[in-house]
Write an enzyme that holds these catalytic residues in place. Structure first.
Site, PDB file in Angstrom:
ATOM      1  N   ASN A   9       0.862  -1.179   0.000  1.00 22.90           N
ATOM      2  CA  ASN A   9       0.000   0.000   0.000  1.00 22.90           C
ATOM      3  C   ASN A   9       0.900   1.231   0.000  1.00 22.90           C
ATOM      4  OD1 ASN A   9      -1.790   2.054   0.490  1.00 22.90           O
ATOM      5  ND2 ASN A   9      -2.353   1.379   2.560  1.00 22.90           N
ATOM      6  N   LYS A  11       0.073   4.215  -0.312  1.00 26.89           N
ATOM      7  CA  LYS A  11      -0.595   5.396   0.255  1.00 26.89           C
ATOM      8  C   LYS A  11      -0.364   6.606  -0.667  1.00 26.89           C
ATOM      9  CE  LYS A  11      -0.155   3.267   4.730  1.00 26.89           C
ATOM     10  NZ  LYS A  11      -0.095   3.411   6.177  1.00 26.89           N
ATOM     11  N   HIS A  94      -9.504   1.163   4.430  1.00 27.19           N
ATOM     12  CA  HIS A  94      -8.262   1.357   5.182  1.00 27.19           C
ATOM     13  C   HIS A  94      -8.536   2.304   6.356  1.00 27.19           C
ATOM     14  CE1 HIS A  94      -4.226   2.611   6.261  1.00 27.19           C
ATOM     15  NE2 HIS A  94      -3.819   1.502   5.696  1.00 27.19           N
ATOM     16  N   GLU A  96      -6.979   4.716   7.500  1.00 24.29           N
ATOM     17  CA  GLU A  96      -6.768   6.141   7.213  1.00 24.29           C
ATOM     18  C   GLU A  96      -7.986   6.724   6.496  1.00 24.29           C
ATOM     19  OE1 GLU A  96      -2.967   5.598   5.296  1.00 24.29           O
ATOM     20  OE2 GLU A  96      -2.157   4.979   7.233  1.00 24.29           O
ATOM     21  N   GLU A 166      -5.540  -4.945  10.414  1.00 18.56           N
ATOM     22  CA  GLU A 166      -4.544  -3.905  10.663  1.00 18.56           C
ATOM     23  C   GLU A 166      -4.895  -3.153  11.942  1.00 18.56           C
ATOM     24  OE1 GLU A 166      -2.368  -2.722   6.810  1.00 18.56           O
ATOM     25  OE2 GLU A 166      -4.160  -1.497   6.948  1.00 18.56           O
ATOM     26  N   GLY A 172       2.249   2.313  10.775  1.00 19.73           N
ATOM     27  CA  GLY A 172       3.183   3.422  10.633  1.00 19.73           C
ATOM     28  C   GLY A 172       3.860   3.820  11.937  1.00 19.73           C
ATOM     29  N   SER A 213       3.203  -2.009  10.405  1.00 23.40           N
ATOM     30  CA  SER A 213       4.651  -2.043  10.669  1.00 23.40           C
ATOM     31  C   SER A 213       5.310  -3.376  10.333  1.00 23.40           C
ATOM     32  CB  SER A 213       4.940  -1.640  12.124  1.00 23.40           C
ATOM     33  OG  SER A 213       4.534  -0.298  12.350  1.00 23.40           O
TER      34      SER A 213
HETATM   35  P1  PGA Z   1       2.706   0.331   7.640  1.00 18.73           P
HETATM   36  O1  PGA Z   1       1.260   0.540   6.984  1.00 18.73           O
HETATM   37  O2  PGA Z   1       3.255  -0.972   7.092  1.00 18.73           O
HETATM   38  O3  PGA Z   1       3.513   1.519   7.198  1.00 18.73           O
HETATM   39  O4  PGA Z   1       2.512   0.269   9.114  1.00 18.73           O
HETATM   40  C1  PGA Z   1       0.396  -0.548   6.775  1.00 18.73           C
HETATM   41  C2  PGA Z   1      -0.878  -0.073   6.154  1.00 18.73           C
HETATM   42  O5  PGA Z   1      -1.356   1.009   6.506  1.00 18.73           O
HETATM   43  O6  PGA Z   1      -1.474  -0.760   5.297  1.00 18.73           O
END
Ligand code: PGA
Length: 252
Positions: A9, A11, A94, A96, A166, A172, A213
């Protein structure tokens, strides 16, 4: 046997030119990793360039969102058929998008039904926030996001859905969950809900990824768990060697 899947992803990162650069650096190595479905999900505006570059490769392409209406006066949105023209996969719900763009279980569900209609493989994200985790609400949040997200999905489409667990507190932050803890949530609160809705066979067929992460260093811990079928990778999917290592770990 569920085939492992690793999706990157990206983003809101990488211009079209930068997408070309990153895919040029990643493509051959990623293409050569067998035994795992590998998917990249760049921003909408880079999808056409990515599709061109990935044509003829075994690397799948995914969008990060779609809108459920088929066309019309929805300024700024992207319709399912537009996504389908370029992609096989689409990330939906997601955290976010839920946190910053007002997505709810209801809109995630509408998007999932649109993905079903247009033959896209949805990667549906669920997961509890830190506050919910600390208040012991993981079960309620994850099971209801799963149930409401999948409502009305056809029984013959359900096995092809991909769910990504997640935990929001792990995204993140560099603070990944543990393999054991993530496996327990997936088994007890995701597969069990799918089993109630669609039966045990479908619950065992659906692929469930862990995300939050994931790095080359911790990937194997997640992939060694019986109920984790791969990863949705954010930050590490923008680093060629990291993402390759994660894909290789999933293929084992
Ligand atoms: P990250 O993000 O691996 O940077 O923690 C995962 C995601 O949001 O899909």
């Amino acid at each position: 046997m569920r085939k492992p899947l690793v999706a990157g992803n990206w983003k809101m990162n990488k211009t079209i030119a930068e997408t070309r650069e990153l895919l040029t650096a990643m493509k051959d190595g990623l293409n050569a990793v067998n035994g795992v479905e590998r998917v990249v999900c760049p921003p909408f505006i880079s999808l056409a360039a990515a599709a061109e570059m990935l044509a003829g490769s075994k690397i799948g392409l995914g969008a990060q969102n779609l809108y459920w209406e088929e066309k019309g006066a929805f300024t700024g949105e992207v319709a399912p058929a537009m996504v389908k023209e370029l992609c096989e996969y689409v990330i939906l719900g997601h955290s976010e998008r839920r946190a910053y763009f007002g997505e709810t279980d209801e809109t995630v569900n509408k998007k999932l039904l649109a993905a079903q209609k247009f033959g896209l493989t949805p990667i549906v994200c669920v997961g509890e926030t830190l506050a919910q985790y600390e208040a012991n609400q993981t079960r309620d949040v994850v099971s209801s996001q799963t149930r409401l997200g999948l409502t009305g999905v056809a029984a013959d489409f359900a096995p092809s859905i991909v769910v990504a667990y997640e935990p929001v507190w792990a995204i993140g932050t560099g603070k990944a969950s543990t393999g054991e803890a993530a496996n327990a949530v997936i088994k007890d609160f995701i597969r069990s809900v799918i089993a109630e809705m669609y039966g045990e066979e479908t619950a065992q067929a659906v692929r469930v990824l862990y995300g939050g992460s994931v790095t080359a260093a911790n990937a194997a811990e997640f992939f060694s768990q019986p109920d984790i079928d791969g990863a949705l990778v954010g930050g590490a999917s923008l680093k060629v060697e990291e993402f390759l290592s994660i894909a290789k770990a999933a293929a084992k």
